[in-house]
Scaffold this motif. Structure first.
Motif, mmCIF file in Angstrom:
data_model
loop_
_atom_site.group_PDB
_atom_site.id
_atom_site.type_symbol
_atom_site.label_atom_id
_atom_site.label_comp_id
_atom_site.label_asym_id
_atom_site.label_seq_id
_atom_site.Cartn_x
_atom_site.Cartn_y
_atom_site.Cartn_z
ATOM 1 N N ILE A 180 4.685 -88.849 -9.299
ATOM 2 C CA ILE A 180 3.391 -88.208 -9.069
ATOM 3 C C ILE A 180 3.442 -87.042 -8.079
ATOM 4 C CG2 ILE A 180 2.069 -90.273 -9.640
ATOM 5 C CD1 ILE A 180 1.808 -90.846 -6.670
ATOM 6 N N VAL A 181 4.555 -86.850 -7.406
ATOM 7 C CA VAL A 181 4.688 -85.750 -6.451
ATOM 8 C C VAL A 181 5.637 -84.702 -7.039
ATOM 9 C CG1 VAL A 181 5.461 -85.064 -4.150
ATOM 10 C CG2 VAL A 181 4.227 -87.219 -4.465
ATOM 11 N N PRO A 182 5.140 -83.510 -7.340
ATOM 12 C CA PRO A 182 5.977 -82.487 -7.979
ATOM 13 C C PRO A 182 7.278 -82.204 -7.231
ATOM 14 C CG PRO A 182 3.687 -81.830 -8.048
ATOM 15 C CD PRO A 182 3.742 -83.054 -7.195
ATOM 16 N N ALA A 183 7.248 -82.215 -5.918
ATOM 17 C CA ALA A 183 8.446 -81.904 -5.131
ATOM 18 C C ALA A 183 9.549 -82.940 -5.318
ATOM 19 C CB ALA A 183 8.084 -81.795 -3.656
ATOM 20 N N LEU A 184 9.173 -84.119 -5.814
ATOM 21 C CA LEU A 184 10.156 -85.178 -6.012
ATOM 22 C C LEU A 184 10.477 -85.419 -7.486
ATOM 23 C CD1 LEU A 184 8.813 -87.833 -3.449
ATOM 24 C CD2 LEU A 184 10.810 -86.349 -3.167
ATOM 25 N N SER A 185 10.028 -84.525 -8.345
ATOM 26 C CA SER A 185 10.168 -84.749 -9.786
ATOM 27 C C SER A 185 11.616 -84.890 -10.240
ATOM 28 C CB SER A 185 9.488 -83.618 -10.567
ATOM 29 O OG SER A 185 10.078 -82.359 -10.243
ATOM 30 N N ASP A 186 12.551 -84.273 -9.521
ATOM 31 C CA ASP A 186 13.969 -84.380 -9.893
ATOM 32 C C ASP A 186 14.503 -85.791 -9.710
ATOM 33 O OD1 ASP A 186 14.029 -81.698 -10.495
ATOM 34 O OD2 ASP A 186 14.982 -81.091 -8.614
ATOM 35 N N PHE A 187 13.764 -86.595 -8.977
ATOM 36 C CA PHE A 187 14.244 -87.941 -8.669
ATOM 37 C C PHE A 187 13.579 -89.026 -9.518
ATOM 38 C CE2 PHE A 187 14.807 -85.430 -4.794
ATOM 39 C CZ PHE A 187 16.172 -85.640 -4.547
ATOM 40 N N VAL A 188 12.884 -88.618 -10.573
ATOM 41 C CA VAL A 188 12.230 -89.592 -11.449
ATOM 42 C C VAL A 188 13.230 -90.588 -12.038
ATOM 43 C CG1 VAL A 188 10.996 -89.885 -13.636
ATOM 44 C CG2 VAL A 188 10.203 -88.201 -11.968
ATOM 45 N N PRO A 189 14.401 -90.149 -12.509
ATOM 46 C CA PRO A 189 15.368 -91.130 -13.030
ATOM 47 C C PRO A 189 15.808 -92.140 -11.968
ATOM 48 C CG PRO A 189 15.933 -88.927 -13.770
ATOM 49 C CD PRO A 189 14.873 -88.759 -12.725
ATOM 50 N N GLN A 190 16.038 -91.650 -10.747
ATOM 51 C CA GLN A 190 16.437 -92.570 -9.671
ATOM 52 C C GLN A 190 15.319 -93.561 -9.358
ATOM 53 O OE1 GLN A 190 17.077 -89.309 -9.800
ATOM 54 N NE2 GLN A 190 18.682 -88.688 -8.356
ATOM 55 N N ALA A 191 14.075 -93.064 -9.434
ATOM 56 C CA ALA A 191 12.933 -93.943 -9.182
ATOM 57 C C ALA A 191 12.874 -95.058 -10.214
ATOM 58 C CB ALA A 191 11.637 -93.137 -9.196
ATOM 59 N N ALA A 192 13.058 -94.715 -11.473
ATOM 60 C CA ALA A 192 13.008 -95.713 -12.542
ATOM 61 C C ALA A 192 14.138 -96.733 -12.380
ATOM 62 C CB ALA A 192 13.101 -95.029 -13.896
ATOM 63 N N GLU A 193 15.331 -96.252 -12.042
ATOM 64 C CA GLU A 193 16.468 -97.159 -11.851
ATOM 65 C C GLU A 193 16.245 -98.084 -10.656
ATOM 66 O OE1 GLU A 193 21.317 -96.984 -11.082
ATOM 67 O OE2 GLU A 193 20.153 -95.140 -11.240
ATOM 68 N N SER A 194 15.736 -97.525 -9.559
ATOM 69 C CA SER A 194 15.502 -98.317 -8.357
ATOM 70 C C SER A 194 14.439 -99.384 -8.612
ATOM 71 C CB SER A 194 15.072 -97.400 -7.205
ATOM 72 O OG SER A 194 14.923 -98.126 -6.012
ATOM 73 N N LYS A 195 13.394 -99.027 -9.326
ATOM 74 C CA LYS A 195 12.332 -99.992 -9.634
ATOM 75 C C LYS A 195 12.857 -101.108 -10.541
ATOM 76 C CE LYS A 195 7.825 -100.239 -11.933
ATOM 77 N NZ LYS A 195 6.743 -99.449 -12.552
ATOM 78 N N ALA A 196 13.650 -100.736 -11.532
ATOM 79 C CA ALA A 196 14.211 -101.744 -12.439
ATOM 80 C C ALA A 196 15.102 -102.719 -11.679
ATOM 81 C CB ALA A 196 14.993 -101.067 -13.558
ATOM 82 N N GLN A 197 15.907 -102.204 -10.769
ATOM 83 C CA GLN A 197 16.769 -103.055 -9.960
ATOM 84 C C GLN A 197 15.936 -103.980 -9.070
ATOM 85 O OE1 GLN A 197 19.310 -100.318 -7.860
ATOM 86 N NE2 GLN A 197 20.735 -100.092 -9.577
#
Length: 211
Positions: A180-197
């Motif tokens: 939801i924060v444009p400045a962090l959009s490059d980290f969306v894949p890491q966010a999804a992986e971290s949440k899944a873990q």
């Protein structure tokens, strides 16, 4: 019957990662203990008041000598302490707000910590397993630029183990603000992986939590 104490402190109702992960823990725990009891406190909905002079002073006065204000204040402390003492396992959702825990969770801790009972040389809930879901919008992991600003796990580890004598494990989903924060959009894949873990860890720890 085993009892789980489930505490959420995120101010966000929908889309909260900490709430999603604690819910996964609770579901897995209930699957293992269908006869068990869950005591749930949503500190954003039912706010615990900050510890005040009446709640502090009441602990130094015999019950029969307390004022009406002291009696009411200590009744709340008694209830919250009893919930912790009667729990066989605890799960706490704590997002990072301004580098530390939500004030609602700090209020709960201040009410629960009482030297000579829940804290001190012989804490009354000593050894109870606690899983803390410490969600944060960015990364504060070792080596990250903001690692020195991480005061969620560093604080909670000290207060939960050092004062309350609990056995604490942390689950740390990161980059929760990336979607939801444009400045962090490059980290969306890491966010999804971290949440899944985090969800996987929650289910595993719930199944192995001591009873």
């Amino acid at each position: 019957m085993p009892t789980l104490l489930h505490i959420d402190s995120s101010a966000v109702a929908d889309g909260s990662v900490s709430r999603e992960v604690t819910a996964a823990f609770r579901a897995a725990w209930q699957a293992e203990h269908p006869e068990g009891t869950v005591v749930y406190r949503d500190l954003a909905v039912e706010q615990v008041p900050h510890l005040d002079v009446h709640g502090i002073s009441a602990s130094y006065v015999p019950a029969e000598g307390r004022s009406a204000e002291q009696t009411a204040a200590f009744a709340l402390r008694e209830q919250l302490m009893a919930e912790l003492e009667q729990a066989d396992a605890v799960v706490i959702g704590s997002p990072m707000y301004n580098f530390t825990i939500p004030s609602s969770l700090k209020a709960w801790l201040d009410q629960v910590i009482l030297v000579g009972r829940t804290a001190g040389d012989a804490p009354s809930a000593k050894g109870t397993p606690v899983t803390v879901v410490a969600a944060r919008g960015g990364s504060y992991a070792p080596g990250a630029p903001r690692e020195p600003y991480e005061f969620v796990t560093t604080y909670l580890e000290k207060v939960l183990t050092g004062m309350l004598g609990l056995e604490v494990d942390f689950i740390v989903p990161e980059f929760t603000l990336a979607p939801i924060v444009p400045a962090l959009s490059d980290f969306v894949p890491q966010a999804a992986e971290s949440k899944a873990q985090a969800l996987e860890q929650a289910a595993h720890r719930a199944k192995t939590a001591a009873v």
